[in-house]
Scaffold this active site. Structure first.
Site, PDB file in Angstrom:
ATOM      1  N   ASP A   2      -3.546 -12.867  -6.128  1.00  0.00           N
ATOM      2  CA  ASP A   2      -2.223 -12.232  -6.243  1.00  0.00           C
ATOM      3  C   ASP A   2      -1.425 -12.768  -7.441  1.00  0.00           C
ATOM      4  O   ASP A   2      -0.216 -12.975  -7.343  1.00  0.00           O
ATOM      5  CB  ASP A   2      -1.415 -12.437  -4.946  1.00  0.00           C
ATOM      6  CG  ASP A   2      -2.101 -11.804  -3.737  1.00  0.00           C
ATOM      7  OD1 ASP A   2      -2.804 -10.789  -3.906  1.00  0.00           O
ATOM      8  OD2 ASP A   2      -1.941 -12.341  -2.626  1.00  0.00           O
TER       9      ASP A   2
ATOM     10  N   SER B 130       4.405  -5.031  -5.361  1.00  0.00           N
ATOM     11  CA  SER B 130       3.971  -5.167  -6.752  1.00  0.00           C
ATOM     12  C   SER B 130       2.602  -4.527  -6.912  1.00  0.00           C
ATOM     13  O   SER B 130       1.709  -4.764  -6.092  1.00  0.00           O
ATOM     14  CB  SER B 130       3.820  -6.652  -7.139  1.00  0.00           C
ATOM     15  OG  SER B 130       4.982  -7.394  -6.829  1.00  0.00           O
TER      16      SER B 130
HETATM   17  C1  GAR Z   1      -0.316  -2.538   2.308  1.00  0.00           C
HETATM   18  O1  GAR Z   1       0.944  -2.971   2.719  1.00  0.00           O
HETATM   19  C2  GAR Z   1      -0.781  -3.358   1.104  1.00  0.00           C
HETATM   20  O2  GAR Z   1       0.269  -3.727   0.247  1.00  0.00           O
HETATM   21  C3  GAR Z   1      -1.358  -4.560   1.785  1.00  0.00           C
HETATM   22  O3  GAR Z   1      -2.041  -4.051   2.899  1.00  0.00           O
HETATM   23  C4  GAR Z   1      -1.379  -2.863   3.344  1.00  0.00           C
HETATM   24  C5  GAR Z   1      -2.413  -1.775   3.459  1.00  0.00           C
HETATM   25  O4  GAR Z   1      -1.863  -0.643   4.042  1.00  0.00           O
HETATM   26  N1  GAR Z   1      -2.216  -5.285   0.909  1.00  0.00           N
HETATM   27  C6  GAR Z   1      -2.308  -6.605   0.914  1.00  0.00           C
HETATM   28  O5  GAR Z   1      -1.690  -7.312   1.671  1.00  0.00           O
HETATM   29  C7  GAR Z   1      -3.271  -7.171  -0.105  1.00  0.00           C
HETATM   30  N2  GAR Z   1      -2.998  -8.554  -0.318  1.00  0.00           N
HETATM   31  P1  GAR Z   1      -2.610   0.738   3.958  1.00  0.00           P
HETATM   32  O6  GAR Z   1      -4.022   0.508   4.479  1.00  0.00           O
HETATM   33  O7  GAR Z   1      -1.829   1.636   4.876  1.00  0.00           O
HETATM   34  O8  GAR Z   1      -2.599   1.199   2.517  1.00  0.00           O
END
Ligand code: GAR
Length: 221
Positions: free
Chosen positions: A147, A138
């Site tokens: 969130d 999302s």
């Molecule tokens: C992603 O999966 C994002 O959705 C999540 O962290 C990861 C970052 O990956 N975010 C959260 O969990 C925030 N609550 P990335 O550094 O490769 O973009």
């Protein structure tokens, strides 16, 4: 006029990469990433940004006695760039109400679940443990509650019986890389708007490979 994004990261930076690619290829037009700020000096995403010539900053939360003081320093750094949008791209810090309220309608996040299901951490493991058939990602506006802000776009992916958190997470991440640029492009061009706490799209959302996608298109009356 060129619009400006400031991205906040804590780690890998794959969403940063997908947004950067969208700016470079014209999926997101007339927009530049003005800066990437990380709370961790070792975040690999900083290298991605530097390789693209984007200014980077590190503000280590451990150097501050309180969450509020860290957030004030972060806010001051962000505001030097006067961004149109502040984009949380894997920024793994809870933000104070004061910080969030400083950016009304300008602070967006991507979360690896179909909110309001599975706020918080370990979303893929929790989705598997719950036995849900669909999981996803999302993009939403940030409000003080974690969130919980208005959803801008979601992508759903199937959960397979053979999934473990890593396999499911990879499927969700591929969807994240599609929907975050779509959301930013629409917000920056005015095709998607936040009005009185609700999100409105004025034209169809581009299709998303291998995912089901919502919301439906609604135009404010
Ligand atoms: C992603 O999966 C994002 O959705 C999540 O962290 C990861 C970052 O990956 N975010 C959260 O969990 C925030 N609550 P990335 O550094 O490769 O973009």
């Amino acid at each position: 006029m060129i619009k400006k994004l400031v991205l906040l990261i804590s780690g890998r930076g794959s969403n940063l990469q997908s947004i950067l690619r969208a700016c470079q290829t014209g999926q997101i037009i007339d927009t530049k990433i003005a800066a990437v700020i990380s709370n961790r000096a070792a975040a690999p995403g900083l290298v991605v940004a530097q390789a693209a010539g984007i200014p980077t900053e590190v503000i280590d939360h451990r150097a501050f006695p309180s969450r509020a003081e860290f957030d004030i320093a972060l806010q001051q750094q962000i505001d030097q760039y006067a961004p149109d949008l502040v984009v949380l791209a894997g920024f793994m810090r809870q933000l104070t109400d004061a910080f969030v309220e400083h950016y009304p309608g300008r602070l967006v996040n991507i979360h690896p679940s179909l909110l309001p299901a599975f706020p918080g951490l370990h979303t893929h493991a929790r989705a598997i443990a719950q036995g849900v058939c669909w999981h996803g990602a999302s993009v939403h506006f940030v409000i003080p509650e974690l969130d919980a802000g208005p959803v801008i776009i979601q992508a759903a992916v199937p959960v397979h019986t053979s999934d473990d958190p890593a396999k499911l997470g990879a499927r969700v991440l591929a969807a994240e890389h599609e929907i975050y640029p779509q959301a930013l492009s629409a917000l920056l061009s005015g095709r998607c708007k936040l009005e009185e706490g609700r999100v409105y799209w004025s034209d169809p959302i581009p299709s998303c490979a291998n995912t089901a996608i919502n919301p439906v298109v609604i135009t404010p009356s």
